[in-house]
Design an enzyme around this catalytic site. Structure first.
Site, PDB file in Angstrom:
ATOM      1  N   GLN A   1      -5.637   4.714  -0.629  1.00  0.00           N
ATOM      2  CA  GLN A   1      -5.800   3.309  -0.989  1.00  0.00           C
ATOM      3  C   GLN A   1      -6.352   2.523   0.189  1.00  0.00           C
ATOM      4  OE1 GLN A   1      -1.797   2.562  -2.416  1.00  0.00           O
ATOM      5  NE2 GLN A   1      -2.593   2.220  -4.476  1.00  0.00           N
TER       6      GLN A   1
ATOM      7  N   VAL B   1       0.861  -1.166   0.000  1.00  0.00           N
ATOM      8  CA  VAL B   1       0.000   0.000   0.000  1.00  0.00           C
ATOM      9  C   VAL B   1       0.902   1.221   0.000  1.00  0.00           C
ATOM     10  CG1 VAL B   1      -0.189   0.193   2.521  1.00  0.00           C
ATOM     11  CG2 VAL B   1      -2.012   1.102   1.068  1.00  0.00           C
ATOM     12  N   SER B   2       0.485   2.285  -0.711  1.00  0.00           N
ATOM     13  CA  SER B   2       1.345   3.457  -0.813  1.00  0.00           C
ATOM     14  C   SER B   2       0.732   4.709  -0.203  1.00  0.00           C
ATOM     15  CB  SER B   2       1.685   3.747  -2.282  1.00  0.00           C
ATOM     16  OG  SER B   2       0.510   3.975  -3.026  1.00  0.00           O
ATOM     17  N   THR B   3      -0.585   4.816  -0.173  1.00  0.00           N
ATOM     18  CA  THR B   3      -1.224   6.046   0.320  1.00  0.00           C
ATOM     19  C   THR B   3      -2.407   5.729   1.225  1.00  0.00           C
ATOM     20  OG1 THR B   3      -2.753   6.182  -1.531  1.00  0.00           O
ATOM     21  CG2 THR B   3      -0.616   7.258  -1.818  1.00  0.00           C
TER      22      THR B   3
END
Length: 470
Positions: free
Chosen positions: A14, A9-11
């Site tokens: 999300q 997961v990046s943000t």
């Protein structure tokens, strides 16, 4: 089956959409339970972008896959493993399948152990290629736009520094660049300029090379004249030029002149890759065949007709042209070059001799034109039946033979035309010849010969050099 679960997961956005690490792990774990697969490792990249593979858990996954620690890789969605089609294809083909590992994406029902999954690999390949082409196109368009704006887009060349994304002159190095351009404007060779830099600026060792290619790069770099370039697009740059506009354009004109001259003279006739100084320049003064270097028995220059092979190079198998030792003939030619350098009157006498040759060429051309006119007149007489066919045939044969001889004489006497050379220019070209001879720099000496010599005719009485002075 031993399964490695990968989640990323990046943000925060999300996570809000249901892509959180915990959500991914829960759904993938339940899937493994339903399939009765054993989860042997969880590879978690929290807060990492999927635009590249520089992620700690991803690198661990690649290492474990290569070492046979897992049998399958399971992800919740394809874009969790990578947002790059190119990287996704690399992982599937060069990491997973290469090591006998299946790859499954839960959301897309993608499984490389099935026929449908393997077919999807081909589709991914197409999209990966499309992605690469799009990246290239965007990069090219971005660079072209920078050029239009006069922005430099590459590394800072010698004489400049990058400060706040702009080229700024380093005055100490810029002085070296200006001297290099000044020397070039005086028709100095790259070797002479390189020697000058080594002697005058010993601290700049990065410029010292045996092939003088650093000097070549500097005099051909348009950045120093205040320009920027990408591909065929050239614009005036926003940076300050090191070399003033007049000097820069004068040097470019000299380089273009040298390049044009070199292109005309650098032919299959002489080439450049030879261990012998005079290879390609020598012709037999008796049969007209070329003269080649034979390394045996101390090294000799021998007429191809006397060697006997290859057949297409042989002009007269009975040719008795003298055989010269390589060292002896090389010395004769090099002495001619040194004499030209040291004696202006000798240089002028050679130019006058060339003018005599030019006069002979003109005379032969006039005779050729006259002969062709006679042949045309005979053909006109034949058409009106005013001449005996036997006499016509004999006369045409004689004129045809004469025309062939005249054309051959013109071809053998007429050197390649090059820009007119004056003594000061030739003397500058030859100023370093003593050092070249001392260092046995055959390649550089051959380059000088290419510029100055059309061909060398070898006879028992000596040699005749046909110079490129015109």
């Amino acid at each position: 089956m031993r399964v490695g679960i990968y989640a990323r997961v990046s943000t925060q956005e999300q996570a809000q959409e249901g892509y959180s690490i915990d959500a991914q792990k829960e759904r993938l774990g339940n899937y493994c339970k339903a399939k009765d697969w054993k989860v042997v490792a969880n590879y978690i990249d929290a807060g990492y972008s999927g635009s590249n593979l520089n992620r700690p858990a991803m690198q661990s996954l690649i290492d474990d896959a290569s070492n046979g620690k897992i049998d399958a890789v399971l992800v919740y969605k394809l874009d969790r493993i990578s947002r790059s089609q190119k990287d996704t294809l690399f992982l599937i083909e060069d990491v997973f399948l290469k090591n006998g590992i299946s790859f499954i994406s839960l959301n897309e029902n993608f499984d490389t152990s099935t026929a449908f999954g393997r077919a999807m690999i081909g589709i991914l390949s197409v999209f990966a290629q499309l992605e690469r082409e799009q990246i290239k196109e965007r990069t090219r368009m971005g660079l072209e736009e920078r050029i239009k704006q006069g922005k430099h887009h590459s590394f800072a060349p010698f004489g400049y520094r990058h400060i706040n994304k702009e080229l700024v002159i380093n005055e100490d190095e810029a002085e070296v660049v200006r001297d290099i351009y000044s020397q070039t404007a005086q028709y100095k060779t790259l070797k002479q300029i390189n020697d000058f830099v080594v002697k005058t600026y010993p601290e700049y060792t990065e410029l010292f090379t045996n092939k003088n290619n650093k000097i070549y790069d500097i005099v051909h770099n348009i950045t120093y004249g205040g320009y920027v370039k990408f591909g065929n697009s050239v614009s005036k740059g926003t940076h300050e030029p090191i070399v003033d506009e007049i000097t820069y354009h004068r040097v470019q004109a000299i380089l273009a002149e040298k390049a044009a001259t070199w292109q005309k003279l650098r032919t299959k006739r002489t080439g450049t890759n030879s261990h012998y100084l005079l290879t390609g320049f020598l012709y037999c003064g008796y049969c007209g065949a070329r003269v080649r270097a034979v390394p045996r028995h101390g090294g000799k220059y021998v007429c191809y007709s006397r060697v006997g092979t290859p057949a297409h190079m042989v002009k007269d198998r009975n040719c008795k042209c003298q055989i010269y030792y390589i060292e002896e003939l090389d010395s004769l030619v090099l002495n001619e070059l040194k004499k030209i350098k040291d004696d202006k009157s000798y240089f002028e006498s050679l130019k006058r001799k060339q003018n005599d040759i030019d006069g002979t060429i003109d005379k032969n051309k006039r005779e050729l034109k006259k002969t062709e006119a006679q042949m045309n007149k005979l053909l006109d007489l034949y058409q009106v039946d005013d001449i005996d066919i036997g006499m016509l045939s004999d006369r045409l044969k004689a004129l045809t033979a004469k025309k062939k001889n005249l054309m051959e004489a013109i071809r053998n006497s007429e050197p390649t035309m090059i820009p007119k050379m004056e003594y000061d220019q030739v003397r500058n070209m030859l100023s370093g010849i003593d050092d070249l001879i001392k260092n046995e720099a055959t390649t550089q000496l051959r380059e000088l010969l290419q510029m100055l010599v059309y061909k060398i005719i070898v006879r028992d009485s000596g040699i005749e050099v046909v110079w490129n002075f015109s």
